[in-house]
Design an enzyme around this catalytic site. Structure first.
Site, mmCIF file in Angstrom:
data_model
loop_
_atom_site.group_PDB
_atom_site.id
_atom_site.type_symbol
_atom_site.label_atom_id
_atom_site.label_comp_id
_atom_site.label_asym_id
_atom_site.label_seq_id
_atom_site.Cartn_x
_atom_site.Cartn_y
_atom_site.Cartn_z
ATOM 1 C CD GLU A 1 40.382 41.388 31.484
ATOM 2 O OE1 GLU A 1 39.636 40.906 32.357
ATOM 3 O OE2 GLU A 1 40.400 42.609 31.196
ATOM 4 C CG ASP B 1 38.069 38.714 34.675
ATOM 5 O OD1 ASP B 1 37.278 37.874 35.150
ATOM 6 O OD2 ASP B 1 37.857 39.935 34.708
ATOM 7 C CD GLN C 1 40.507 42.466 36.354
ATOM 8 O OE1 GLN C 1 40.202 42.036 35.250
ATOM 9 N NE2 GLN C 1 40.572 43.761 36.616
ATOM 10 C CD GLU D 1 36.930 43.897 35.666
ATOM 11 O OE1 GLU D 1 37.236 44.900 35.004
ATOM 12 O OE2 GLU D 1 37.182 42.745 35.288
#
Length: 277
Positions: A152, A187, A215, A255
């Site tokens: 990530e 993300d 996310q 998240e």
């Protein structure tokens, strides 16, 4: 329609961790993710998943250390993984082996291998080479159990010094590893802060087959969608459209830190999600 997974490390902060599974299921979630499971008994988490009909879709490798106490101490000390840190290969492998054990019990298909802060004195090239080598080893181990390994990119504000910050860098690493089960954890909170241009990034990377998980959180405060600057209706429409064209069928992890942290605040803050179900 997007498939949302509740992030139990951040959501439902008014409840004990194990009770968050029940709350997520009550709110209509079918899947969960979180940072770490290691402080709890495998059987206890597995029982909560089964009782609530929930899928475990993601969790992280340990941030450092060699046992549960060491994992907690590493996190408290600011460690954020070891996959890119030269000289800590044995530690990474031990932590990844722990994660695989947990993934087996929890039937979790994805493990986020935490890249870590760039080591003092290490060049970007050395960190990349260490990361690629560790991921090649992890990919082979994970493939034996049918698991994916994710990396990530993290924004430079939330974790200064983190080695991986951009989508293009992450995709170069994944391509260099050359394993079908190594993918990028995209993300959109981090991506918006570092790069922006989210619609174009989604359209560029989802069709590659190398995005294993998405996310979300709004920017700048990392609360639920609708509390910041991102046009989520457009983003979710883009994800749906691109997914329909390319066949992407992953989960979207929520998240974020709920704006309302009082009892029941997470549930009250889910009004944003109802229109996408």
């Amino acid at each position: 329609m997007p498939r949302f997974a509740a992030n139990l490390s951040m959501m439902y902060p008014d409840l004990p961790f194990l009770d968050r599974f029940d709350a997520a299921a009550k709110d209509g979630f079918k899947a969960v993710e979180y940072l770490f499971p290691y402080a709890f008994a495998k059987a206890d988490i597995a029982a909560r998943l089964k009782a609530n009909g929930l899928q475990q879709v993601l969790f992280n490798t340990p941030p450092g250390g060699s046992d549960v106490a060491g994992f907690d101490a590493a996190w408290a000390a600011g460690q954020r993984g070891s996959a890119s840190v030269p000289g800590r290969e044995a530690e990474f492998r031990a932590g990844f082996a722990q994660a695989l054990d947990w993934a087996e019990v929890l039937a979790c298909p994805r493990i986020h291998a935490m890249v870590g802060l760039r080591a003092e004195g290490a060049s970007a090239d050395i960190a990349d080479a260490t990361l690629i080598g560790n991921l090649q080893w992890a990919a082979a181990e994970a493939a034996k159990a049918g698991r994916d390994v994710l990396v990530e990119p993290i924004n430079t504000r939330s974790i200064p010094g983190f080695h991986l910050n951009r989508q293009d860098h992450a995709h170069r690493i994944v391509q260099a590893v050359g394993a079908a089960n190594v993918k990028v954890q995209m993300d959109l909170f981090h991506c918006q802060i570092v790069e922006g241009d989210l619609s174009a990034k989604i359209a560029q990377y989802l069709p590659t087959g190398r995005v294993g998980h998405i996310q979300i959180a709004d920017v700048p405060a990392r609360h639920e969608p609708g509390t910041g600057e991102i046009n989520w209706a457009h983003i979710f429409q883009t994800i749906d459209q691109v997914s329909a064209e390319c066949g992407w069928d992953g989960w979207i992890g929520c998240e974020y830190n709920p704006l309302d942290t009082t009892a029941g605040g997470t549930s009250r803050g889910l009004a944003w999600m109802q229109k996408y179900r």
